[in-house]
Design an enzyme around this catalytic site. Structure first.
Site, mmCIF file in Angstrom:
data_model
loop_
_atom_site.group_PDB
_atom_site.id
_atom_site.type_symbol
_atom_site.label_atom_id
_atom_site.label_comp_id
_atom_site.label_asym_id
_atom_site.label_seq_id
_atom_site.Cartn_x
_atom_site.Cartn_y
_atom_site.Cartn_z
ATOM 1 N N PHE B 119 31.114 34.308 44.426
ATOM 2 C CA PHE B 119 32.399 33.798 44.228
ATOM 3 C C PHE B 119 32.882 32.917 45.450
ATOM 4 C CE2 PHE B 119 36.336 34.734 42.009
ATOM 5 C CZ PHE B 119 35.908 35.028 40.614
ATOM 6 N N GLN B 240 48.629 29.811 47.019
ATOM 7 C CA GLN B 240 47.366 29.311 46.495
ATOM 8 C C GLN B 240 47.322 28.537 45.321
ATOM 9 O OE1 GLN B 240 44.000 32.238 45.230
ATOM 10 N NE2 GLN B 240 43.448 31.266 47.197
ATOM 11 N N HIS B 242 45.031 27.420 42.392
ATOM 12 C CA HIS B 242 43.719 27.595 42.005
ATOM 13 C C HIS B 242 43.134 26.346 41.495
ATOM 14 C CE1 HIS B 242 40.517 29.248 39.742
ATOM 15 N NE2 HIS B 242 40.815 30.423 40.335
ATOM 16 N N GLU B 255 37.315 31.320 38.749
ATOM 17 C CA GLU B 255 36.126 30.911 39.969
ATOM 18 C C GLU B 255 34.889 31.164 39.345
ATOM 19 O OE1 GLU B 255 37.696 30.608 43.705
ATOM 20 O OE2 GLU B 255 36.422 31.862 44.487
ATOM 21 N N ARG B 286 39.043 28.344 47.967
ATOM 22 C CA ARG B 286 40.023 27.745 47.128
ATOM 23 C C ARG B 286 40.906 26.782 47.588
ATOM 24 N NH1 ARG B 286 41.970 32.884 43.354
ATOM 25 N NH2 ARG B 286 39.732 33.096 42.342
ATOM 26 N N ARG B 398 43.943 33.116 50.167
ATOM 27 C CA ARG B 398 43.063 34.285 49.879
ATOM 28 C C ARG B 398 41.561 33.912 49.200
ATOM 29 N NH1 ARG B 398 42.416 36.428 44.715
ATOM 30 N NH2 ARG B 398 43.971 35.384 43.654
#
Lengths: 236, 597
Positions: B119, B240, B242, B255, B286, B398
């Protein structure tokens, strides 16, 4: 781009205001970005803020916006609005008490789900790390664990309509088999005992409406068949 | 007006992952606990998480929690508190294994252990190479987790109040939290829940933005309630985006797709991430990937007739892999992009996804606020966990899979702390203030009697468009300044919202108006905190803080290595230091460094 207008015929009932339910004819103009039935309903709610329905994830995974769409149960967020013949007739899920408009009381549905003990039973002290399970054993859970509890299946099942208090229904039985099929679960016998009853399991007459409507393409009838097979094998 | 009163040891608001995990701790301890939730528990937004939950189990590649801690601190751009990050990474194996014991259907490796996939931002050996740390159930990990947690709560006989919307926090004259008010959707009636402890697990407020992966219900209810009750909000400028929301629809593409080998391409078909992150490429953090994508689009290399998105390509993966590891993604892509990813790449665009900031807590789940010299004084009786809380483990950005871990670790931790505080006698049932429900009732009455007011939908849309334009992936000093004026104007409009539907029964118009009050608090906090932070860090990157040799990436540790605290009253800002000291003396702090991938 020409204007897209959709015609709705929607079941309306507000116990606070209406003596009895009625079907409301209403139309709404869509924006180009409105693709799904849920988009159209949200657009409609801007026009008439009293239109009541549940919704959350808008991507088919939370199970909130199940309703009866042109006579068939489905999720509004996974239904292409342009694919539907108009007027689009929307009713609450059949067979459950209506709270308001498209919102039904799902108490009975969840009561049946809870009745099959929808949790892993394994009374051995757990190991320090994960319990092991082979990929093949894990694959047995595919097509079972993905249920989103939207109730499209159970509320399209005539057996559930007649006996919602006695017949577990396709969603609950799918969940029952999900635990029976799990190699980590040790309560198979108790689970079968729990279903050995003229109503709880055996009211399924393989009408297969559940399979037809499941928005996640799951097959409760097959799971129910496997439980029945296990009952028979256990008996001989 | 007579108001029903319920009394409990503890009240949990929210039944997503964090709320359900906390509820288990309380129910199994025998405390009298009520869980209030505005949707049936399995409809909570945890259900939409896809790619996995982080834990350094090391099932496929060598791993340990020190590496995970390093990745998380680096991912946070050093704004995360290192004590909380150490706590989370050390606890990861325990809470994930527990979940497996509850029955979570993780995918499996041939040796029977939990399947793990790579990830973004997760690495071996302090940034050297990708690691398989994400424990996954296909691409439905959140769904599998939420159902497993709910099922375990059925076993524990947890008492749920389903479709009850919490309205306001009740604090007494000492500032201690003694309960909440809540409205039952079916009857429209307001009740008081009087308790020794209140845990907020209400999730994020991603719906402040126009384009969001978040569910309709993600309206920051707990965050708004805390702000209205005088509790500050921490680091709300950090949101965030994405990288891979379906272009046009906003629906999330995990992801994990890139973890399984997916590649981002521009209009020329180029794998552009190689230029921005030579080491981790498509699996960079990200914020880095989202900015790279927007740069590609801004420089004219976007795809489609409007050159407004890029492509996520998995056509080189075998159909078997896609069907086995990414079946949900295939469904979503067909449903919302009209594309079968086995045959053609998916159009994607950065989309608002996660609120890094929130209600300030420590690693025990206690809500903390400044008092005298101590900026981290616990607010007696008040706890928070999950996306609504800021522990702070995510800092300025994050890492994927750390959100599901966050809610397990801190849901459990908040639950344990409440059990301890109640059983030790530290918390007792304090009397309710006389006017406990007055504030909520006044809000309801205002809404009921509003004439010639504003329209909820229009105000919400104005807020979402303002946030999208003024506080997006890249931020501009001038736009932020204008944004503050604009959002305060929108907030004025929100004070006079009017609804036509006045029914007491399941009134969703009323619910949306009340939710808007919460969203507005979050939007103000975000814009004002963002305007004030004159540096670039993690997800907050602004034009007047560029990358220079003196300040790489525009990060200004000399002035801005600190947490923002925003107070609703007067839109006041305060700051508190970042904790760079891990929990254990034996653990070395992760020293400040320039962040590259």
């Amino acid at each position: 781009m020409s204007k897209r207008t959709v015609q709705f015929k929607i079941y309306r009932y507000d116990p606070d205001r209406d003596e009895k339910p009625y079907m409301q004819d209403i139309s709404v103009d869509l924006e180009p970005s409105d693709k799904k039935l849920l988009d159209a309903l949200v657009r409609l709610k801007v026009k008439d803020d009293s239109t009541s329905f549940r919704r959350s994830c808008r991507e088919g995974v939370c199970g909130s916006d199940a309703m009866n769409i042109n006579g068939k149960n489905g999720l509004a967020c996974l239904t292409d609005v342009d694919s539907l013949p108009q007027p689009i007739v929307l009713r609450p899920l059949p067979g459950l008490p209506v709270i308001r408009d498209l919102i039904v009381d799902m108490t009975q549905f969840f009561k049946q789900y809870n009745s099959i003990k929808p949790y892993l039973v394994n009374d051995n002290p757990p190991p320090e790390r994960e319990r092991l399970q082979s990929p093949e054993e894990r694959e047995e859970l595919n097509g079972l664990y993905e249920c989103i509890l939207c109730a499209c299946c159970s509320t399209s099942c005539p057996s559930f309509w007649w006996n919602p208090d006695k017949f577990v229904g396709p969603a609950g039985l799918l969940a029952a088999y999900r635990f029976i099929a799990d190699t980590r679960d040790e309560a198979t016998n108790e689970r079968l005992d729990n279903l050995e009853d003229p109503y709880r399991l055996f009211r399924c007459h393989t009408i297969m409406n559940c399979v037809d409507v499941c928005p996640k393409s799951l097959n409760p009838t097959r799971a129910i068949g496997k439980i029945k097979d296990m009952m028979v094998r256990r008996a001989v | 007006m007579k108001i029903a009163k319920h009394t409990y040891d503890a009240v949990i608001v929210g039944a997503g992952g964090a709320g359900l995990r906390a509820a288990l701790q309380l129910s199994e301890s025998g405390l009298k606990t009520a869980v209030l939730t505005k949707v049936f528990p399995t409809r909570s937004h945890t259900v939409a998480a896809q790619g996995g939950v982080a834990a350094s189990l090391g099932n496929s590649t060598e791993d340990n929690w020190h590496w995970h801690m390093y990745d998380t601190v680096k991912g946070s751009d050093w704004l995360g508190d290192q004590d909380a990050i150490e706590f989370m990474c050390r606890k990861a194996n325990e809470v994930v294994v527990e979940l497996e014991h509850y029955g979570m259907p993780f995918d499996r490796l041939d040796n029977g252990k939990i399947y793990q996939r790579p990830f973004g931002g997760h690495s071996q050996n302090y940034g050297q190479s990708p690691v398989s740390r994400s424990c996954a159930a296909a691409d439905r990990t959140g769904h599998a987790m939420l159902h497993a947690l709910y099922q375990r709560n059925v076993r524990a006989k947890t008492q749920f109040f389903v479709e009850w919307m919490a309205l306001d926090l009740i604090r007494d004259a000492d500032g201690d939290v003694v309960g909440v008010t809540a409205m039952e959707m079916e009857t429209g009636e307001v009740s008081i829940f009087h308790a020794k402890a209140v845990i907020f697990a209400t999730g994020g407020a991603g719906r402040i933005y126009y384009s969001s992966t978040n569910a309709f219900i993600n309206t920051g209810d707990g965050v708004g309630m805390a702000a209205r009750a005088g509790v500050p909000l921490e680091d709300m400028e950090f949101w965030q985006f994405h990288p891979t929301g379906v272009a046009g629809a906003g629906v999330l593409i995990t992801e994990g797709v890139r973890g399984e080998g997916g590649i981002l391409r521009n209009a020329a078909g180029e794998r552009f991430m190689e230029r921005y992150a030579p080491n981790l490429k498509d699996l960079a953090s990200r914020d880095v990937v989202s900015r790279s994508m927007v740069t590609e689009i801004n420089e004219g290399r976007g795809c489609g007739p409007d050159k407004d998105h890029v492509l996520l390509d998995i056509t080189h993966l075998s159909p078997e892999t896609i069907m086995k590891r990414l079946p949900g993604i295939r469904e979503i892509s067909i449903q919302f992009a009209g594309i079968d990813p086995i045959k053609a790449p998916i159009p994607v665009v950065p989309t608002c996804h996660y609120q890094m900031g929130g209600i300030p807590t420590n690693y025990k789940g206690q809500v903390v606020a400044p008092k005298g010299d101590n900026s981290n004084t616990p607010v007696t009786g008040f706890y928070a966990a999950g996306e609504c809380a800021c522990a702070s483990v995510h800092g300025a950005n994050r890492l994927g899979t750390n959100s599901l871990l966050d809610l397990l670790v801190f849901g459990k931790s908040a639950g344990e702390t409440v059990v301890e505080d109640i059983q030790s006698g530290n918390l007792r049932l304090k009397p309710l203030p006389e006017n406990a429900a007055d504030f909520s009732l006044a809000r309801m009455a205002r809404l009921e009697n509003q004439k010639d007011g504003t329209n909820v939908h229009e105000v919400r849309l104005a807020m979402q468009r303002t946030m999208q334009k003024h506080a997006g992936v890249f931020r501009f000093s001038e736009l932020l300044q204008q944004g503050v004026t604009a959002i305060l104007e929108v907030a004025e409009q929100a004070k006079t919202t009017e609804i036509k539907d006045k029914s007491m029964v399941w009134n969703t118009a009323r619910m949306e108006a009340l939710e808007l009050d919460n969203l507005i608090e979050v939007a103000k906090a975000t814009m004002i905190s963002a305007e004030a932070r004159k540096e670039s860090r993690g997800a907050h990157v602004r034009d007047d803080a560029p990358d220079t040799p003196e300040f790489p990436n525009g990060r200004r540790d000399d002035e801005w290595l600190k947490h923002t605290l925003w107070f609703s009253e007067g839109n006041r800002l305060d700051y508190k230091p970042v904790n760079l000291q891990p929990m254990s003396e034996s653990v070395d702090p992760i020293a400040l460094a320039t962040r590259t991938y």
